[in-house]
Design an enzyme around this catalytic site. Structure first.
Site, PDB file in Angstrom:
ATOM      1  N   PHE B 205       0.848  -1.185   0.064  1.00  0.00           N
ATOM      2  CA  PHE B 205       0.034   0.058  -0.020  1.00  0.00           C
ATOM      3  C   PHE B 205       0.893   1.187   0.074  1.00  0.00           C
ATOM      4  O   PHE B 205       1.886   1.394   0.301  1.00  0.00           O
ATOM      5  CB  PHE B 205      -0.797   0.107   1.056  1.00  0.00           C
ATOM      6  CG  PHE B 205      -0.159   0.180   2.551  1.00  0.00           C
ATOM      7  CD1 PHE B 205       0.331   1.517   2.960  1.00  0.00           C
ATOM      8  CD2 PHE B 205      -0.190  -1.043   3.266  1.00  0.00           C
ATOM      9  CE1 PHE B 205       0.831   1.243   4.217  1.00  0.00           C
ATOM     10  CE2 PHE B 205       0.557  -1.013   4.679  1.00  0.00           C
ATOM     11  CZ  PHE B 205       1.205   0.248   4.943  1.00  0.00           C
ATOM     12  N   HIS B 329      11.968  -6.116   5.550  1.00  0.00           N
ATOM     13  CA  HIS B 329      11.695  -6.876   6.432  1.00  0.00           C
ATOM     14  C   HIS B 329      11.568  -8.243   5.837  1.00  0.00           C
ATOM     15  O   HIS B 329      11.117  -9.399   6.463  1.00  0.00           O
ATOM     16  CB  HIS B 329      10.368  -6.351   7.158  1.00  0.00           C
ATOM     17  CG  HIS B 329       9.213  -6.218   6.283  1.00  0.00           C
ATOM     18  ND1 HIS B 329       8.411  -5.079   6.524  1.00  0.00           N
ATOM     19  CD2 HIS B 329       8.616  -7.027   5.106  1.00  0.00           C
ATOM     20  CE1 HIS B 329       7.161  -5.025   5.744  1.00  0.00           C
ATOM     21  NE2 HIS B 329       7.511  -6.224   4.888  1.00  0.00           N
ATOM     22  N   MET B 381      -5.285  -0.938   7.400  1.00  0.00           N
ATOM     23  CA  MET B 381      -5.720   0.239   6.804  1.00  0.00           C
ATOM     24  C   MET B 381      -6.552   1.148   7.737  1.00  0.00           C
ATOM     25  O   MET B 381      -6.837   2.238   7.366  1.00  0.00           O
ATOM     26  CB  MET B 381      -6.082   0.189   5.514  1.00  0.00           C
ATOM     27  CG  MET B 381      -7.481  -0.634   5.413  1.00  0.00           C
ATOM     28  SD  MET B 381      -7.844  -0.959   3.734  1.00  0.00           S
ATOM     29  CE  MET B 381      -9.296  -1.886   3.789  1.00  0.00           C
ATOM     30  N   HIS B 404       7.413  -6.536  12.473  1.00  0.00           N
ATOM     31  CA  HIS B 404       7.196  -5.949  11.027  1.00  0.00           C
ATOM     32  C   HIS B 404       5.914  -5.720  10.671  1.00  0.00           C
ATOM     33  O   HIS B 404       5.713  -4.706   9.702  1.00  0.00           O
ATOM     34  CB  HIS B 404       7.880  -6.965  10.066  1.00  0.00           C
ATOM     35  CG  HIS B 404       6.728  -8.019   9.243  1.00  0.00           C
ATOM     36  ND1 HIS B 404       6.087  -8.754   9.840  1.00  0.00           N
ATOM     37  CD2 HIS B 404       6.390  -8.115   8.190  1.00  0.00           C
ATOM     38  CE1 HIS B 404       5.267  -9.421   9.483  1.00  0.00           C
ATOM     39  NE2 HIS B 404       5.287  -8.747   8.220  1.00  0.00           N
TER      40      HIS B 404
END
Lengths: 144, 481
Positions: B205, B329, B381, B404
């Site tokens: 994203f 990551h 989100m 992460h």
């Protein structure tokens, strides 16, 4: 006969394909993959490609076969609709398995095809090909 | 119940004892508190134990609180191996090599951006290719692609996409040494050609956010962060290129495991001894993919800056947009750690885990050297993301690593079923969050409830002392693939 069903797995996407023989099993597993990519919207079969793959085992062959199809979508935007397996065999010389098939499909068009999951790889995770009462099943988990 | 065999070590850690499973060489340590322990999957615990059985593993097979079942290694897994007796495994890196996060800060406040948010999200969505079947803005020739594999983020800067100062604010300077383009398959080259500068899909994203809480004012000042400040977070990786590299090398490593007689509890753990040509080739190819990913995030960041400039009709300096930091990551690196009192070089695999180096570490940029490495933790989100700092304790306990992200708790189908009849984007809009996605079901799959609450994940690493909280970010606008 049902060709495939979707498997529920946290974090990823998977299918269980069915078939009365190996050729049908591989063809139906491919149909399951195309379904995940488009979310099930129809795809026409105007282009035909010859695709081949090999694997060190039958499971390995299924993974490398599906990865061939994923590669063609992710690189060239070629979306399959139907797979006709011409030959699936264990060569007498050397190790492993091979497949040769005709893949019918068309170029991906976002205005026409659904955007489902961006499948990136078929994995060995929980990979299983099994036979019960003459019916084959294959479980495949995809990385997305 | 398998979880009964685990032993609690204080509030934030669980031990998977060597007796848990035959073949374990070292224990497993999972960083979870009593609350997150409830989400622990038996299969993920089993994977921690499997990794503990690999040759040359040092200390313990570690898992961060965002642990969930992966392929071979768990997501949230950290494992270090001896350079003489240990192995390298593509499964310890993952398919999306150098998937990672970068954070761009601005001098805009939430109030400045709110009235233009819809425009901004649309421009970002139009400028940055995302989603299934999207075409990149960059067309690469074979030579260009090789340059990317060698130069990483610096390639993008050379193309005018960014600034040299961005490189020092990127983990490893946005480039790993020792990448070898000659080890990349023609397929990987083909697949990577049109995907440089694309976001991808799934959980990747771009998010416009604002800082809504600061936990350490002094650190925030040094990092140039203030309450209400607008930031942009970019989460993506090496796209189809990295996947092809992983797929290609899984086969190589599987054959190698047979050749070197490495007992594999799971095919996705395919590995080869660190010193073997197979392992060295994988690492050289993995570094090339890592560099591809750093170039990718650099390109996307540049276009994100341009989107802001367009919407606010201002120049870059007026908007004060600069890179805070970029972390990988999914990666394997040779690093120096103290093992039994001696400085030793080991190969650390981080799969869904972030490097969290302490204050004073020579690999940190000058500006952050006294502070510790910024660690960027994206959430889902709808909720929050975090900025943390690396600590000395992470160096002692986790090979300088931390969590992460949030980690999924629901499968995609479960999420879609749960979202049926709901308008996820409308629900978010009611809370002031504008989302755009090209995928038909992406928003349902990616809804908040499908993830662990990142706050509880961050809470564990903070309490465990393997990183510390600096600031919390709230989403305002989200672009998904």
């Amino acid at each position: 006969m049902q060709r495939f069903e979707l498997l529920d797995i946290t974090g990823d996407a998977g299918i269980r394909a069915f078939g009365s023989d190996l050729k049908e099993l591989f063809s139906n597993a491919s149909a399951g993959l195309f379904h995940l990519i488009t979310g099930g919207s129809p795809v026409s079969g105007t282009i035909a490609l010859e695709v081949a793959a090999e694997g060190s085992s039958l499971e390995g062959l299924l993974v490398s076969w599906l990865n061939e199809l994923i590669f063609r979508f992710d690189t060239y935007g070629f979306l399959g609709s139907r797979v006709v397996v011409e030959d699936l065999w264990k060569p007498s010389e050397g190790k492993g398995w091979r497949i040769r098939a005709k893949v019918f499909g068309e170029d991906f068009d976002p205005s026409k095809h659904g955007r489902g999951l961006l499948i990136k790889a078929a994995t060995y995770h929980r990979l299983k090909i099994a036979e019960t009462d003459g019916r084959l099943t294959a479980d495949i988990i995809f990385d997305i | 119940m398998v979880l009964d065999k685990l032993k609690r070590l204080g509030e934030t850690r669980l031990e998977v004892p060597v007796s848990y499973k035959k073949g374990m060489r070292v224990p497993g340590i999972i960083y979870v508190d009593a609350t997150l322990e409830k989400d622990l999957e038996a299969e993920a615990v089993d994977q921690v134990a499997n990794v503990a059985s690999l040759p040359g593993i040092i200390g313990a097979s570690l898992a961060m609180p965002d642990i969930h079942t992966g392929y071979g290694f768990t997501i949230g897994g950290v494992a270090a191996f001896d350079l003489h007796t240990g192995i390298v495994s593509p499964g310890g890196v993952g398919y999306d090599i150098n998937c990672g996060v970068r954070l761009l800060r601005s001098n805009l406040s939430r109030q400045d951006v709110s009235p233009r948010l819809k425009d901004l999200v649309s421009v970002l969505y139009n400028e940055i290719p995302a989603g299934v079947g999207s075409k990149g803005r960059i067309r690469l020739g074979a030579q260009d692609e090789k340059q990317i594999l060698i130069k990483g983020a610096a390639w993008a800067v050379e193309q005018g996409l960014g600034d040299h100062s961005d490189l020092e604010k990127t983990e490893s300077g946005g480039r790993l040494e020792g990448a070898d383009p000659s080890l990349i398959s023609p397929k990987a080259y083909e697949r990577g050609r049109a995907q440089q500068g694309t976001l991808g899909s799934g959980n990747h994203f771009i998010e416009v956010q604002y800082i809504d809480a600061i936990y350490d004012q002094k650190a925030a000042d040094t990092l140039g962060l203030f309450e209400g400040q607008v930031t942009v977070m970019i989460h993506t990786g090496s796209r189809g290129f990295g996947h092809q590299v992983c797929t290609d090398f899984l086969e190589v490593m599987e054959r190698a495991a047979g050749k070197y007689h490495i007992d594999l509890p799971d095919r996705e753990l395919a590995s080869a001894p660190f010193q073997s040509p197979e392992a060295q080739d994988y690492l050289a190819a993995m570094r090339a993919a890592a560099n591809y990913a750093w170039a990718n995030r650099q390109c996307i960041m540049h276009w994100a800056k341009e989107a802001f400039m367009k919407v606010f009709s201002s120049g870059p300096s007026a908007l004060g947009m600069s890179l805070l930091y970029d972390v990988a990551h999914n990666i394997a690196k040779v690093e120096e750690h103290v093992i039994e009192g001696r400085k030793t070089r080991v190969i650390v695999h981080r799969k869904g885990a972030t490097r969290a180096f302490p204050p004073g570490h020579p690999e940190l940029p000058e500006a952050y050297r006294q502070l510790g490495q910024p660690v960027l933790i994206p959430g889902d989100m709808g909720r929050a993301s975090y900025i943390l700092l690396g600590t000395a304790k992470a160096m002692e306990e986790t090979f300088g690593s931390t969590c992460h992200g949030a980690g999924r708790v629901m499968s995609r189908h479960q999420a879609i079923r749960r979202a049926k009849g709901r308008a996820v984007s409308r629900e978010l809009e009611d809370r002031g969050i504008i989302v755009r996605s090209s995928g038909r079901e992406t928003l349902a799959e990616e809804m908040s409830e499908a993830y662990k609450d990142v706050t509880s994940v961050v809470d564990v690493v903070h309490r465990a002392g393997i990183s510390r909280r600096v600031a919390r970010l709230r989403p305002m606008g989200v672009i998904k693939g």
